[in-house]
Design an enzyme around this catalytic site. Sequence first.
Site, short mmCIF file in Angstrom:
data_model
loop_
_atom_site.label_atom_id
_atom_site.label_comp_id
_atom_site.label_asym_id
_atom_site.label_seq_id
_atom_site.Cartn_x
_atom_site.Cartn_y
_atom_site.Cartn_z
N GLU A 122 -2.19 -14.82 -17.29
CA GLU A 122 -3.11 -15.48 -16.35
C GLU A 122 -3.59 -16.81 -16.93
N ASP B 299 -3.36 -17.57 7.55
CA ASP B 299 -3.02 -18.15 6.25
C ASP B 299 -2.68 -19.63 6.33
N GLY C 253 0.21 -14.54 -13.27
CA GLY C 253 -0.89 -14.57 -12.31
C GLY C 253 -1.55 -13.20 -12.19
N ALA C 254 -2.79 -13.11 -12.68
CA ALA C 254 -3.53 -11.83 -12.59
C ALA C 254 -4.44 -11.86 -11.37
N SER D 291 3.22 -14.45 -9.18
CA SER D 291 2.22 -14.30 -8.10
C SER D 291 1.06 -15.23 -8.43
N GLY E 263 -0.32 -17.43 -6.18
CA GLY E 263 -0.88 -17.96 -4.94
C GLY E 263 0.21 -18.28 -3.93
N HIS F 109 -23.64 14.61 2.13
CA HIS F 109 -23.50 15.08 0.76
C HIS F 109 -22.44 16.17 0.71
N LYS G 286 0.84 -1.21 0.00
CA LYS G 286 0.00 0.00 0.00
C LYS G 286 0.87 1.25 0.00
P1 FAD Z 1 1.86 -14.07 8.38
O1 FAD Z 1 1.55 -12.64 8.24
O2 FAD Z 1 2.52 -14.76 7.25
O3 FAD Z 1 2.77 -14.20 9.68
C1 FAD Z 1 3.34 -15.40 10.08
C2 FAD Z 1 4.57 -15.08 10.92
O4 FAD Z 1 5.01 -16.27 11.56
C3 FAD Z 1 5.76 -14.59 10.10
O5 FAD Z 1 6.37 -13.50 10.73
C4 FAD Z 1 6.68 -15.79 10.06
O6 FAD Z 1 8.05 -15.45 9.89
C5 FAD Z 1 6.42 -16.37 11.44
N1 FAD Z 1 6.75 -17.79 11.57
C6 FAD Z 1 6.48 -18.81 10.73
N2 FAD Z 1 6.91 -19.99 11.23
C7 FAD Z 1 7.48 -19.68 12.44
C8 FAD Z 1 8.11 -20.46 13.43
N3 FAD Z 1 8.22 -21.80 13.32
N4 FAD Z 1 8.60 -19.83 14.53
C9 FAD Z 1 8.49 -18.49 14.66
N5 FAD Z 1 7.89 -17.70 13.75
C10 FAD Z 1 7.40 -18.30 12.65
N6 FAD Z 1 -4.13 -9.12 3.07
C11 FAD Z 1 -5.05 -8.17 3.29
O7 FAD Z 1 -6.00 -8.41 4.03
N7 FAD Z 1 -4.94 -6.93 2.72
C12 FAD Z 1 -3.92 -6.61 1.90
O8 FAD Z 1 -3.85 -5.49 1.40
C13 FAD Z 1 -2.94 -7.60 1.63
N8 FAD Z 1 -1.90 -7.32 0.82
C14 FAD Z 1 -0.96 -8.28 0.61
C15 FAD Z 1 0.07 -7.99 -0.27
C16 FAD Z 1 1.04 -8.94 -0.54
C17 FAD Z 1 2.16 -8.61 -1.49
C18 FAD Z 1 0.98 -10.20 0.11
C19 FAD Z 1 2.03 -11.24 -0.13
C20 FAD Z 1 -0.05 -10.51 0.97
C21 FAD Z 1 -1.04 -9.55 1.22
N9 FAD Z 1 -2.12 -9.81 2.06
C22 FAD Z 1 -3.07 -8.86 2.26
C23 FAD Z 1 -2.27 -11.11 2.75
C24 FAD Z 1 -1.78 -11.01 4.21
O9 FAD Z 1 -0.45 -10.55 4.21
C25 FAD Z 1 -1.88 -12.35 4.89
O10 FAD Z 1 -3.19 -12.86 4.75
C26 FAD Z 1 -1.56 -12.22 6.38
O11 FAD Z 1 -0.26 -11.72 6.56
C27 FAD Z 1 -1.70 -13.55 7.09
O12 FAD Z 1 -1.42 -13.39 8.43
P2 FAD Z 1 -0.87 -14.58 9.33
O13 FAD Z 1 -0.74 -14.02 10.71
O14 FAD Z 1 -1.68 -15.78 9.13
O15 FAD Z 1 0.57 -14.94 8.73
P1 NAI Z 2 -4.20 -15.08 -6.08
O1 NAI Z 2 -4.80 -16.36 -5.69
O2 NAI Z 2 -4.90 -13.81 -5.76
O3 NAI Z 2 -3.93 -15.05 -7.65
C1 NAI Z 2 -3.15 -16.01 -8.29
C2 NAI Z 2 -3.51 -15.98 -9.75
O4 NAI Z 2 -2.54 -16.74 -10.45
C3 NAI Z 2 -4.87 -16.61 -10.04
O5 NAI Z 2 -5.61 -15.75 -10.87
C4 NAI Z 2 -4.53 -17.92 -10.71
O6 NAI Z 2 -5.49 -18.33 -11.64
C5 NAI Z 2 -3.21 -17.57 -11.39
N1 NAI Z 2 -2.34 -18.72 -11.66
C6 NAI Z 2 -2.13 -19.80 -10.89
N2 NAI Z 2 -1.24 -20.62 -11.47
C7 NAI Z 2 -0.86 -20.02 -12.62
C8 NAI Z 2 0.04 -20.37 -13.66
N3 NAI Z 2 0.76 -21.50 -13.61
N4 NAI Z 2 0.18 -19.53 -14.70
C9 NAI Z 2 -0.54 -18.38 -14.77
N5 NAI Z 2 -1.42 -18.00 -13.83
C10 NAI Z 2 -1.56 -18.81 -12.75
O7 NAI Z 2 -2.72 -15.12 -5.44
P2 NAI Z 2 -1.62 -13.99 -5.28
O8 NAI Z 2 -1.90 -12.82 -6.15
O9 NAI Z 2 -0.33 -14.71 -5.39
O10 NAI Z 2 -1.81 -13.54 -3.79
C11 NAI Z 2 -1.77 -14.50 -2.73
C12 NAI Z 2 -2.75 -14.16 -1.67
O11 NAI Z 2 -2.35 -12.98 -0.99
C13 NAI Z 2 -4.13 -13.85 -2.24
O12 NAI Z 2 -4.91 -15.02 -2.21
C14 NAI Z 2 -4.69 -12.83 -1.32
O13 NAI Z 2 -5.50 -13.47 -0.39
C15 NAI Z 2 -3.48 -12.24 -0.61
N6 NAI Z 2 -3.34 -10.85 -1.02
C16 NAI Z 2 -4.33 -9.97 -0.67
C17 NAI Z 2 -4.27 -8.66 -1.06
C18 NAI Z 2 -5.39 -7.76 -0.72
O14 NAI Z 2 -6.20 -8.12 0.13
N7 NAI Z 2 -5.49 -6.57 -1.31
C19 NAI Z 2 -3.13 -8.14 -1.84
C20 NAI Z 2 -2.19 -9.17 -2.21
C21 NAI Z 2 -2.30 -10.46 -1.78
#
Ligand code: FAD
Ligand code: NAI
Length: 475
Positions: free
Chosen positions: A213, A322, A190-191, A279, A281, A454, A58
């Site tokens: 995608e 997650d 991945g879109a 990206s 998944g 408004h 963000k």
């Molecule tokens: P995580 O945030 O992954 O935290 C797990 C933690 O546990 C990590 O610090 C890890 O190092 C630690 N850990 C793992 N194993 C061990 C161990 N054995 N001992 C000690 N520590 C350990 N979600 C949204 O809702 N809004 C968004 O805008 C959004 N944007 C995203 C953008 C990107 C690029 C990505 C990749 C993800 C995004 N997400 C977003 C998804 C969001 O980041 C995850 O859903 C969220 O972080 C999950 O939280 P969690 O606590 O389950 O795990």
């Molecule tokens: P995603 O599940 O959102 O998208 C993955 C895309 O890749 C899908 O459209 C899928 O059909 C495609 N795909 C899978 N295999 C492929 C292949 N072999 N070739 C081409 N396309 C392929 O997963 P993404 O973007 O990696 O994000 C992971 C997770 O992180 C999301 O599920 C989301 O929950 C979280 N996230 C949330 C955000 C938010 O809330 N704004 C921002 C970024 C991530």
Amino acid sequence: MPDTFDVVVIGAGPGGYIAAIRAAQLGFSTACVDDWTRDGGKPAPGGTCTNVGCIPSKALLQSSENFEHAGHGFAQHGIDVKGLSIDVGRMLARKDKVVAQNNDGILFLLKKNKVAFHHGRASFAGKADSGWTIRVEGAAPATLTAKQVIVATGSTPRALPGAPFDNVRILDNAGALAIPAVPKRLGVVGAGVIGLEMGSVWRRLGAEVTVLEALPAFLGAADEAVAKEAQKAFAKQGLAIHTGVKITAVKSGKAEVTVEWTDDKGAAQKTTVDRLIVSIGRVPNTAGLGADVAGLKLDERGFVLVDGECRTNLPGVWAVGDVVRGPMLAHKAEEEGVAVAERIAGQRPHVDFNAIPWVIYTAPEIAWVGKTERDLKAEGVDYRVGSFPFSANGRARAMGETTGFVKILADAATDRVLGMHAIGPMASELIAEGVMAMEFGASSEDIARICHAHPTLSEATKEAALAVAKRTLNL
Ligand code: FAD
Ligand code: NAI
């Protein structure tokens, strides 16, 4: 001697640190273990979300949107910008500062709530008299015991077979957030959410972006009209999105990456880029957790198996976020974390999976909650639709942000709100009204009868609710 706690939380992402704070608030002695490390070896709690996910993405979306506005949006306001340039180093340094502020904020919150924070890697070491023994490895090794353990170890990016991440040419989310200079040609496989958000960042800064995608439909999980509007808007912005693609080979060289793929008609294609974001998944993270030592059951994809209330197969062991089934979203992880802490305290909380909002922070923003028309048709539910475009909303016109609409789906018999879908300015904020409506079992008439200030974008939501009964006032 082990340190004994009521609750030990493994992982300090949004699922873990929020669970730990809630457990401490409820009077439990609580420890939280997390291994994320920042420069200088300092702890960096906050998990994926804070370090390489929600927060830094963000920050970059904001920086790049500011740049785009200055270059293309300001002129309509009579503001001419000359000599516009982007200093990527400074932009990344700002993003790192925002991340560090959040890391420090979480450390402060844990301390304030008297949660014992351990920086290191935790694993199950076996059963203890009073529950479970957890070993912490790191700069300050420790042995902890607790009756209740909450696993919140998150997820890691999934690589394409035969194309491992090197974060130089083939980038995961961490690499995509740290590209040191704007690439001329950027590929995205991945879109999904990451692909669209990160593709948007680097496109706004000048990269030529190609998104590949696999699925035939674009944004298949979203409402069809929203997906169509989004595809149109992204194409206009210059994101080249190809759907129905099959990647056949990825060849990474010193200076570029070549992706070989077949298009939706089966024709062979080749795209050469300077950097490739993959990206496609994420996968649950249980590596090194000692799941086998404890006998913690995982499913065939590696997720910790839990029931609807986040209980694992082991007594006193829970898992959230997650690493378990359900959407990979920070707010879903947080809700589960709070609910588990409250269940441990004997309370009966409930997480409503039907009312978890989804947001994609592109421009226009995309947000939804509840059912899509596709879902309702499949379930045989009779529903009514109300939709209102931002082009007819005064605030959106004043902002110069008229793309998109708000759409409300309501039960045809009871008028209860079953879903809200928005694409347009601040859709991420507007969706909260839909979540509230659904949680309170509101009808579309309830939204239509509420006074909305408004001129605000939220009037589009009110008008969409009015549209359900075919009585819009401003269209
Ligand atoms: P995580 O945030 O992954 O935290 C797990 C933690 O546990 C990590 O610090 C890890 O190092 C630690 N850990 C793992 N194993 C061990 C161990 N054995 N001992 C000690 N520590 C350990 N979600 C949204 O809702 N809004 C968004 O805008 C959004 N944007 C995203 C953008 C990107 C690029 C990505 C990749 C993800 C995004 N997400 C977003 C998804 C969001 O980041 C995850 O859903 C969220 O972080 C999950 O939280 P969690 O606590 O389950 O795990
Ligand atoms: P995603 O599940 O959102 O998208 C993955 C895309 O890749 C899908 O459209 C899928 O059909 C495609 N795909 C899978 N295999 C492929 C292949 N072999 N070739 C081409 N396309 C392929 O997963 P993404 O973007 O990696 O994000 C992971 C997770 O992180 C999301 O599920 C989301 O929950 C979280 N996230 C949330 C955000 C938010 O809330 N704004 C921002 C970024 C991530």
